[in-house]
Design a protein around this motif. Structure first.
Motif, PDB file in Angstrom:
ATOM      1  N   SER A  44       0.860  -1.177   0.000  1.00  0.00           N
ATOM      2  CA  SER A  44       0.000   0.000   0.000  1.00  0.00           C
ATOM      3  C   SER A  44       0.904   1.238   0.000  1.00  0.00           C
ATOM      4  O   SER A  44       2.131   1.101  -0.115  1.00  0.00           O
ATOM      5  CB  SER A  44      -0.926  -0.021   1.211  1.00  0.00           C
ATOM      6  OG  SER A  44      -1.960   0.913   1.024  1.00  0.00           O
ATOM      7  N   THR A  45       0.308   2.412   0.118  1.00  0.00           N
ATOM      8  CA  THR A  45       1.125   3.634   0.176  1.00  0.00           C
ATOM      9  C   THR A  45       0.521   4.604   1.197  1.00  0.00           C
ATOM     10  O   THR A  45      -0.634   4.444   1.609  1.00  0.00           O
ATOM     11  CB  THR A  45       1.208   4.396  -1.180  1.00  0.00           C
ATOM     12  OG1 THR A  45       0.086   5.290  -1.280  1.00  0.00           O
ATOM     13  CG2 THR A  45       1.223   3.486  -2.386  1.00  0.00           C
ATOM     14  N   VAL A  46       1.275   5.612   1.543  1.00  0.00           N
ATOM     15  CA  VAL A  46       0.761   6.606   2.494  1.00  0.00           C
ATOM     16  C   VAL A  46      -0.261   7.544   1.844  1.00  0.00           C
ATOM     17  O   VAL A  46      -0.848   8.384   2.518  1.00  0.00           O
ATOM     18  CB  VAL A  46       1.890   7.442   3.161  1.00  0.00           C
ATOM     19  CG1 VAL A  46       2.727   6.579   4.083  1.00  0.00           C
ATOM     20  CG2 VAL A  46       2.748   8.145   2.124  1.00  0.00           C
ATOM     21  N   TYR A  47      -0.461   7.415   0.543  1.00  0.00           N
ATOM     22  CA  TYR A  47      -1.536   8.168  -0.127  1.00  0.00           C
ATOM     23  C   TYR A  47      -2.864   7.433   0.040  1.00  0.00           C
ATOM     24  O   TYR A  47      -3.917   8.049   0.119  1.00  0.00           O
ATOM     25  CB  TYR A  47      -1.196   8.300  -1.619  1.00  0.00           C
ATOM     26  CG  TYR A  47      -2.223   9.040  -2.424  1.00  0.00           C
ATOM     27  CD1 TYR A  47      -2.176  10.422  -2.548  1.00  0.00           C
ATOM     28  CD2 TYR A  47      -3.257   8.341  -3.075  1.00  0.00           C
ATOM     29  CE1 TYR A  47      -3.131  11.105  -3.298  1.00  0.00           C
ATOM     30  CE2 TYR A  47      -4.214   9.017  -3.818  1.00  0.00           C
ATOM     31  CZ  TYR A  47      -4.147  10.400  -3.922  1.00  0.00           C
ATOM     32  OH  TYR A  47      -5.094  11.072  -4.657  1.00  0.00           O
ATOM     33  N   PRO A  94       5.957  17.770   1.251  1.00  0.00           N
ATOM     34  CA  PRO A  94       5.614  16.345   1.379  1.00  0.00           C
ATOM     35  C   PRO A  94       4.358  16.024   0.588  1.00  0.00           C
ATOM     36  O   PRO A  94       4.257  14.950  -0.026  1.00  0.00           O
ATOM     37  CB  PRO A  94       5.383  16.154   2.879  1.00  0.00           C
ATOM     38  CG  PRO A  94       5.495  17.486   3.523  1.00  0.00           C
ATOM     39  CD  PRO A  94       6.049  18.452   2.545  1.00  0.00           C
ATOM     40  N   HIS A  95       3.413  16.956   0.580  1.00  0.00           N
ATOM     41  CA  HIS A  95       2.161  16.716  -0.141  1.00  0.00           C
ATOM     42  C   HIS A  95       2.435  16.424  -1.612  1.00  0.00           C
ATOM     43  O   HIS A  95       1.871  15.512  -2.209  1.00  0.00           O
ATOM     44  CB  HIS A  95       1.237  17.937   0.007  1.00  0.00           C
ATOM     45  CG  HIS A  95       0.014  17.841  -0.835  1.00  0.00           C
ATOM     46  ND1 HIS A  95      -0.081  18.416  -2.077  1.00  0.00           N
ATOM     47  CD2 HIS A  95      -1.147  17.165  -0.648  1.00  0.00           C
ATOM     48  CE1 HIS A  95      -1.258  18.130  -2.612  1.00  0.00           C
ATOM     49  NE2 HIS A  95      -1.913  17.378  -1.768  1.00  0.00           N
ATOM     50  N   GLU A  96       3.342  17.216  -2.197  1.00  0.00           N
ATOM     51  CA  GLU A  96       3.676  17.040  -3.616  1.00  0.00           C
ATOM     52  C   GLU A  96       4.233  15.636  -3.858  1.00  0.00           C
ATOM     53  O   GLU A  96       3.907  14.967  -4.837  1.00  0.00           O
ATOM     54  CB  GLU A  96       4.740  18.088  -3.958  1.00  0.00           C
ATOM     55  CG  GLU A  96       4.809  18.521  -5.398  1.00  0.00           C
ATOM     56  CD  GLU A  96       5.955  19.523  -5.578  1.00  0.00           C
ATOM     57  OE1 GLU A  96       6.964  19.143  -6.174  1.00  0.00           O
ATOM     58  OE2 GLU A  96       5.839  20.671  -5.083  1.00  0.00           O
ATOM     59  N   GLY A 143      -0.450   8.650  -5.633  1.00  0.00           N
ATOM     60  CA  GLY A 143      -1.817   8.552  -6.145  1.00  0.00           C
ATOM     61  C   GLY A 143      -1.820   8.419  -7.657  1.00  0.00           C
ATOM     62  O   GLY A 143      -2.701   7.796  -8.244  1.00  0.00           O
ATOM     63  N   GLU A 144      -0.819   9.008  -8.311  1.00  0.00           N
ATOM     64  CA  GLU A 144      -0.748   8.923  -9.778  1.00  0.00           C
ATOM     65  C   GLU A 144      -0.099   7.611 -10.200  1.00  0.00           C
ATOM     66  O   GLU A 144      -0.484   6.984 -11.172  1.00  0.00           O
ATOM     67  CB  GLU A 144       0.102  10.081 -10.323  1.00  0.00           C
ATOM     68  CG  GLU A 144      -0.566  11.427 -10.201  1.00  0.00           C
ATOM     69  CD  GLU A 144       0.440  12.580 -10.184  1.00  0.00           C
ATOM     70  OE1 GLU A 144       1.609  12.387 -10.595  1.00  0.00           O
ATOM     71  OE2 GLU A 144       0.047  13.668  -9.723  1.00  0.00           O
TER      72      GLU A 144
END
Ligand code: TPP
Length: 253
Positions: free
Chosen positions: A178-181, A221-223, A229-230
């Motif tokens: 999974s990912t942190v997104y 970090p958001h970027e 997500g992409e």
């Protein structure tokens, strides 16, 4: 009786607040992973009375030290054999490991091979930030080919190691990515891993903004997290192996 035995239960009861402020950089994905491990543990009724947390060395390896339960901060790379031994002598204890890709799959790579092969009933949460964060952002075996780090200034020369292939190379396995997104998905993987009656390994792709991401040109970090997500998609049902850009749970009983 030690102090920990009188702590409250639930989400707050699982955190050693007296150790805060923690050492993680603002925006580091470890905070999201730690928070969600704690959430999932509290939802499952796991706490200091029935669970122990083991980690190795690294920023990710600090997680066990902030969990309000018996925990062991092992030498670098040795979280898995310590966790396996604790489970062996305390079969009723829930044993979780929280550590990094460098710790679990680089210096601890041999233990990953053999602990996963022996299939003890332990749950591993692996923060894969694709670098050695604590020591300054060096090349890790998980760094994707072509990605720059302070020790691969022109980009990593080799293909990254696949933790999925190591874990699913065994006769029985639980492997999730999974990912942190993808926070809901991350929690789903964590829940399923804790229920799995054997070695369960959850790899969470995470950002290390300060020592890795900024060198790659990310300003926030958001970027950096938004790129997950992409890049990553949930795998369609029926997959027997996750493609490098897929998230999901692979199991064999
Ligand atoms: C035996 C030994 N070798 C090397 C180190 C230096 N060292 C500390 S943490 C670390 C890498 C940590 O990487 P990772 O597990 O991915 O965790 P992160 O800091 O990225 O969360 C290294 C190489 C050490 N502490 N002990």
């Amino acid at each position: 009786m030690s102090e920990v035995r009188t702590a409250p239960r639930g989400f707050e009861g699982l955190i050693k607040r007296e150790r805060y402020p923690h050492t993680w950089c603002p925006g580091c994905g470890i905070g999201l992973i730690f928070n969600n491990i704690i959430r999932v543990l509290s939802e499952k009724g796991l706490d200091y009375s029935n669970t122990a947390a083991i980690s190795g060395i690294g920023c990710s390896g600090r997680m066990a030290g902030y969990m309000n339960m018996d925990s062991v901060h092992t030498p670098h790379g040795r979280a898995l054999p310590v966790a396996e031994a604790i489970k062996l002598v305390n079969p009723d204890l829930n044993v979780i490991v929280a550590s990094g890709d460098g710790d679990l799959a680089s210096i601890g790579g041999n233990h990953l091979l053999h602990t996963s092969r022996r299939n003890p009933d332990i749950t591993v949460f692996c923060v894969n930030n694709e670098t050695y964060g604590l020591t300054g952002g060096q090349l890790a075996p998980t760094t994707p080919k072509g990605v720059r780090t302070i020790t691969s200034l022109n980009g990593a020369l080799h293909n990254p190691l696949s933790m999925q292939k190591i874990v699913t190379g065994n006769a029985q396995y639980f492997y999730a990515r999974s990912t942190v997104y993808h926070l809901d998905h991350m929690r789903e993987c964590m829940h399923a891993a804790l229920e799995w009656p054997g070695f369960a390994f959850v790899e969470v792709i995470s950002d290390c903004i300060e020592l890795h991401g900024r060198r790659l040109g990310f300003k926030t970090p958001h970027e950096m997290i938004a790129t997950y997500g992409e890049k990553y998609v949930l795998a369609p049902a029926g997959r027997t192996e996750l493609a490098p850009n897929e998230l999901g749970i692979m199991t064999k009983a």
